[in-house]
Design a protein around this motif. Structure first.
Motif, PDB file in Angstrom:
ATOM      1  N   GLU A  77       0.809  -1.211   0.000  1.00  0.00           N
ATOM      2  CA  GLU A  77       0.000   0.000   0.000  1.00  0.00           C
ATOM      3  C   GLU A  77       0.846   1.267   0.000  1.00  0.00           C
ATOM      4  N   ASP A  78       2.117   1.158   0.345  1.00  0.00           N
ATOM      5  CA  ASP A  78       2.980   2.344   0.361  1.00  0.00           C
ATOM      6  C   ASP A  78       3.491   2.702  -1.034  1.00  0.00           C
ATOM      7  N   LEU A  79       3.339   1.820  -1.975  1.00  0.00           N
ATOM      8  CA  LEU A  79       3.763   2.100  -3.347  1.00  0.00           C
ATOM      9  C   LEU A  79       2.610   2.740  -4.116  1.00  0.00           C
ATOM     10  N   ARG A  80       2.969   3.658  -5.001  1.00  0.00           N
ATOM     11  CA  ARG A  80       1.959   4.354  -5.782  1.00  0.00           C
ATOM     12  C   ARG A  80       2.234   4.151  -7.268  1.00  0.00           C
ATOM     13  N   ILE A  81       1.215   4.412  -8.065  1.00  0.00           N
ATOM     14  CA  ILE A  81       1.324   4.260  -9.519  1.00  0.00           C
ATOM     15  C   ILE A  81       1.465   5.650 -10.140  1.00  0.00           C
ATOM     16  N   GLY A  82       2.558   5.890 -10.823  1.00  0.00           N
ATOM     17  CA  GLY A  82       2.759   7.147 -11.539  1.00  0.00           C
ATOM     18  C   GLY A  82       2.565   6.955 -13.032  1.00  0.00           C
ATOM     19  N   VAL A  83       2.006   7.948 -13.674  1.00  0.00           N
ATOM     20  CA  VAL A  83       1.751   7.896 -15.118  1.00  0.00           C
ATOM     21  C   VAL A  83       2.446   9.088 -15.757  1.00  0.00           C
ATOM     22  N   VAL A  84       3.402   8.816 -16.650  1.00  0.00           N
ATOM     23  CA  VAL A  84       4.187   9.857 -17.304  1.00  0.00           C
ATOM     24  C   VAL A  84       3.756   9.924 -18.767  1.00  0.00           C
ATOM     25  N   PRO A  85       3.180  11.043 -19.213  1.00  0.00           N
ATOM     26  CA  PRO A  85       2.663  11.121 -20.591  1.00  0.00           C
ATOM     27  C   PRO A  85       3.779  11.285 -21.610  1.00  0.00           C
ATOM     28  N   ASN A  86       3.446  10.983 -22.815  1.00  0.00           N
ATOM     29  CA  ASN A  86       4.359  11.173 -23.948  1.00  0.00           C
ATOM     30  C   ASN A  86       4.138  12.566 -24.532  1.00  0.00           C
ATOM     31  N   GLY A  87       5.217  13.273 -24.838  1.00  0.00           N
ATOM     32  CA  GLY A  87       5.112  14.531 -25.567  1.00  0.00           C
ATOM     33  C   GLY A  87       4.764  15.728 -24.725  1.00  0.00           C
ATOM     34  N   GLY A  88       5.099  15.707 -23.451  1.00  0.00           N
ATOM     35  CA  GLY A  88       4.842  16.876 -22.611  1.00  0.00           C
ATOM     36  C   GLY A  88       3.675  16.649 -21.681  1.00  0.00           C
ATOM     37  N   GLY A  89       3.613  17.481 -20.651  1.00  0.00           N
ATOM     38  CA  GLY A  89       2.576  17.328 -19.648  1.00  0.00           C
ATOM     39  C   GLY A  89       3.153  16.780 -18.360  1.00  0.00           C
ATOM     40  N   GLU A  90       2.595  17.174 -17.257  1.00  0.00           N
ATOM     41  CA  GLU A  90       3.079  16.748 -15.962  1.00  0.00           C
ATOM     42  C   GLU A  90       2.654  15.315 -15.676  1.00  0.00           C
ATOM     43  N   ALA A  91       3.537  14.574 -14.997  1.00  0.00           N
ATOM     44  CA  ALA A  91       3.195  13.237 -14.566  1.00  0.00           C
ATOM     45  C   ALA A  91       2.114  13.308 -13.488  1.00  0.00           C
ATOM     46  N   VAL A  92       1.254  12.315 -13.469  1.00  0.00           N
ATOM     47  CA  VAL A  92       0.163  12.273 -12.494  1.00  0.00           C
ATOM     48  C   VAL A  92       0.152  10.898 -11.834  1.00  0.00           C
ATOM     49  N   TYR A  93      -0.567  10.821 -10.733  1.00  0.00           N
ATOM     50  CA  TYR A  93      -0.772   9.533 -10.087  1.00  0.00           C
ATOM     51  C   TYR A  93      -1.990   8.833 -10.681  1.00  0.00           C
ATOM     52  N   GLY A  94      -1.961   7.530 -10.579  1.00  0.00           N
ATOM     53  CA  GLY A  94      -3.093   6.743 -11.024  1.00  0.00           C
ATOM     54  C   GLY A  94      -3.633   5.881  -9.897  1.00  0.00           C
ATOM     55  N   GLN A  95      -4.924   5.612  -9.951  1.00  0.00           N
ATOM     56  CA  GLN A  95      -5.573   4.742  -8.980  1.00  0.00           C
ATOM     57  C   GLN A  95      -5.977   3.445  -9.672  1.00  0.00           C
ATOM     58  N   LEU A  96      -5.570   2.356  -9.094  1.00  0.00           N
ATOM     59  CA  LEU A  96      -5.895   1.066  -9.680  1.00  0.00           C
ATOM     60  C   LEU A  96      -7.389   0.803  -9.540  1.00  0.00           C
ATOM     61  N   VAL A  97      -8.058   0.576 -10.656  1.00  0.00           N
ATOM     62  CA  VAL A  97      -9.486   0.262 -10.643  1.00  0.00           C
ATOM     63  C   VAL A  97      -9.681  -1.235 -10.471  1.00  0.00           C
ATOM     64  N   THR A  98      -8.980  -2.005 -11.272  1.00  0.00           N
ATOM     65  CA  THR A  98      -9.081  -3.461 -11.190  1.00  0.00           C
ATOM     66  C   THR A  98      -7.891  -4.075 -11.910  1.00  0.00           C
TER      67      THR A  98
END
Length: 522
Positions: A77-98
């Motif tokens: 639970e201490d690990l998080r999912i980061g999402v880094v876009p292609n071609g610019g834009g700030e990285a965001v966190y993601g929430q696992l749905v399933t």
């Protein structure tokens, strides 16, 4: 084994010219929605990557990846999912749905506002030996470029590698696609694309390559992906159109135009021949009719002259017999005068009948009248509303003349006016003999150029799926002008000039072309 592989490569070389090759523009357009998925740990105030893979957008705020990519985050639970876009834009966190370990698929919802362009999913099964492209973030490329772990948080373009479908087979209890488009650690969860940039599978794992055997790779097929998305309330963007290049489409369009022109020439020649034959028949009938009328008039004039001559002779003979002592002289003189008057009247009528007999020019007039016979009162008449150039239309896409990779093509209804106004609110520009309007939305990384041909009633929408940098430039160029409103003097030509800068920044070829045939609405 070496000879077999050499023979196999030679056979592939012979078959390659017959295959549909991937369009780099389509692969680049699909790559806009491909992201790096980073599993992030927290050491006090410092974030560090634990592992990473690849994912791709299925909605603007949801991505698909492999279940094994996010396995560590599922267990800790201490690990998080980061999402880094292609071609610019700030990285965001993601929430696992399933996550589904059975078919190695996971759905992650984004917490930020990246507005990723969703990838289209091929609705039809992949063809054997078809070309495919893997898109993702292989670790061996990162290492070769000297990227350290912190570089994973920065936007980098994904790596694209081409190969071919080798078959479809169940593996590890789920349906997979076997292919030769290279993937490595880090590619997991990335899309496997067809030549039009549509997802045909989700890259998952590779075959062991011990002893120098040929390398093969496995992707979770769409037979697994589509039900997985629908089960989680995601409506995938499915595309069932055949994959055709714009070059093939343009060639087919040229062939169609040539056929239409040949048919038009044939119809014109046929109508000309029919008109010639009809004119010959009309000329013969007109000549006979005029000849008969001339003969009738001349015969009438001759008969009237004979009658007048006979009356004149009778009246003259009667006048000669009248004596001075004739008791009925006055009455007989009156009768002869009446006879002379009638004879004179008949002479005048005979003269009129003679001089008004049809001449040769009457033949041409009668031919023209006969040629006009059979033409209904509506032949060549404009359709309802067309007298003023106003049209009320309903339009449906022509699949065989369109290239559709990601868009939907619903029925379109609109009102068109002679000055290029649509639905009384959207002005179209007029330049180089064409009506068009450029749309540069703020909520989508795509520029649409819509055009309409009111004579042929063809509506066309060409879509350019741009990278974020190119999209920013297009928005900047669009912000320099305000489109004139409908009804303003010179609005069409003014807008035609104003749109030039945006059009000049677009690629030479669009990614999609939707062609509609419009009909008058009831």
């Amino acid at each position: 084994m070496g000879r077999i592989l050499t023979y196999f490569a030679a056979m592939c070389a012979l078959l390659l010219p017959q295959l549909v090759h991937a369009d780099p523009a389509d692969i680049d357009a699909a790559s806009r929605g491909v992201v790096r998925v980073v599993i992030i740990g927290n050491d006090g105030d410092e974030l560090y990557p634990v592992s990473h893979g690849t994912g791709f957008a299925v909605t603007q705020n949801a991505i698909v990846t492999n279940a094994h990519v996010v396995r560590d985050a599922m267990r800790d639970e201490d690990l998080r999912i980061g999402v880094v876009p292609n071609g610019g834009g700030e990285a965001v966190y993601g929430q696992l749905v399933t996550a589904s370990s059975r078919n190695d698929l996971a759905l992650v919802r984004l917490t930020g506002n990246l507005r990723l362009p969703p990838l289209a999913i091929a609705a039809q099964p992949v063809s054997g030996a078809g070309e495919v492209t893997s898109v993702g973030y292989p670790m061996n490329v990162d290492r070769a470029q000297g990227l350290d772990l912190t570089d994973l948080f920065r936007s980098q373009p994904p790596v694209k590698s081409r190969g071919f479908i080798s078959g479809e087979r169940p593996s590890r209890q789920f349906d997979t696609i076997l292919h030769t488009a290279p993937i490595a650690r880090g590619n997991s969860g990335g899309p496997l694309l067809d030549p039009c940039g549509r997802v045909v599978g989700v890259n998952s794992f590779g075959a062991d390559n011990e002893g120098g055997d040929a390398e093969f790779f496995f992707a979770v097929s769409n037979r697994e992906l589509v039900p997985f998305l629908k089960a989680n309330d995601i409506t995938p963007r499915l595309s069932d159109q055949p994959c055709r290049s714009l070059a093939d489409l343009d060639e087919a369009e040229r062939d169609r135009i040539e056929r239409e022109q040949a048919e038009a020439r044939q119809n014109l020649a046929q109508r000309a021949e029919e008109t010639r034959a009809k004119r010959e028949r009309a000329l013969l009938r007109a000549q006979l009719s005029v000849a008969e009328d001339r003969e009738d008039r001349m015969a009438l004039a001759f008969i009237l002259m004979l009658v007048a001559f006979g009356l004149g002779l009778w009246a003259w003979s009667q006048r000669e017999r009248i004596g001075a002592d004739d008791e009925d002289a006055a009455l007989r003189i009156k009768k002869t005068n009446i006879a002379f008057a009638i004879a004179g009247f008949l002479v005048v009528v005979a003269f009129i009948a003679f001089i008004t007999r049809p001449g040769l020019d009457e033949v041409d007039r009668r031919v023209a009248a006969m040629m006009a016979e059979g033409e209904g009162p509506d032949d060549g008449a404009p359709l309802a509303g067309q007298e003023s150039g106003d049209l009320s239309l309903v339009c449906n896409v022509i699949p065989e003349r369109s290239r559709i990779t990601t868009s939907e093509a619903p029925e379109i209804e609109f009102e068109w006016t002679a000055d290029g106004c649509v639905n009384e609110r959207t002005q179209y520009g007029y330049a180089s003999g064409n009506w068009s309007r450029v749309f540069v939305p703020n909520q989508e990384d795509a520029v649409s150029v819509n055009s309409f041909d009111p004579d042929r009633r063809i509506f066309r929408s060409e879509r350019y799926l741009l990278q974020r940098g190119a999209m920013r430039e297009a928005r900047s160029a669009r912000a320099k002008y305000t489109a004139p409103k409908c009804g303003v003097d010179g609005a069409a030509t003014s807008l035609g000039d104003l749109q030039g800068e945006v059009l000049s920044q677009l690629p030479q070829q669009p990614n999609e072309r939707l062609v509609y045939q419009c009909e008058m609405r009831d």
